[in-house]
Design a protein around this motif. Sequence first.
Motif: not given
Length: 340
Positions: A296-324
């Motif tokens: 993320g850092a080498f590819g798009a700086g701080a924005e890349g780091v934040a984007a990857l983290l927010n992507k993981m957070r979205s995936e976490l939300v989905s996994a949480m809702l589908l496991t109760g």
Amino acid sequence: MDMAAMRKKAREDMKGYCRVCPACDGRACAGEVPGMGGSGTGSAFMANLEALKNWRLNMRTIHGAREADTSLTLFGRKLSMPILAAPMTGVSYNMGGKLPEDVYSEMIIAGTEAAGTMGMTGDGADAAMYDGGVAAIAKHGGLGVPFIKPRAQSEIIARIRQAEQAGAVAVGMDIDGAGLITMALKGQPVGPKTFVELKEIVAATSLPFIVKGVMTPDEAQLAVGAGAAAIVVSNHGGRVLDSTPGAAEVLPAIADKIKGRAVILADGGVRSGSDVLKLLALGADAALVGRPMAVGAFGAGAEGVAALLNKMRSELVSAMLLTGTANVREVSRDILTAAR
């Protein structure tokens, strides 16, 4: 964020050090230390991912968890997600050197803050590695944790003082760096610590102290007994000892011994929000992400780091809702099934 473009730029800028593979599993870079690979055969790097794959999520959709709360408080700071950037240094000899060490640390700390979470910085043979991380943490109101290699006692305590002056929320030692090849090559002695030495280090600061590199229940208890506020279950990304188990393999037994007595962080092979949820179910309070943050850092700086983290957070939300799972502070081990 154009993830494909980010990965393409990272691949170009880290050429010869990281291939930015479609699956970051350590197979293509086995033995490449210095570099981004795992030590020896690379089996310890691969074991982190295999250990996570050995757990499956039980899908449940008849429940009342209509929203997923990913927030938590760590070391007095409210975070948006239980996903933190792991400490990584050695940009010049591990990642190709296209970014200065201090710029890389700034990208990690700024990116994690933008995502509402926290980053960690590391230590290395060049003083600029630790200094750059501490400076970035100070710039962002102390929102970060600097980690120190297991050097001589006086050297560690001197670096703890820097962390204190920077207003860091906590400070740590990656004791799993005791056998780092890169440190040995640079003439910087590191090594294991006795219980008495560890206790002396922890007592040297009023900051919460984190011991990173705990892989057995007995050493988890020793770390807590020495006064550590937190541990990181980690094999140092598989970079120090070949043939170690993966973090998710040993985490349950460690959590069974010290859960509730100290914060438990887990590091190794995290590539998605589902991986994070698995680690929480196995007993962690939060997960650390390493190599993807470099991409993320080498590819798009701080924005890349934040984007990857927010992507993981979205995936976490989905996994949480589908496991109760309603919130990340109470994750049941019942959501997991061992792969057969």
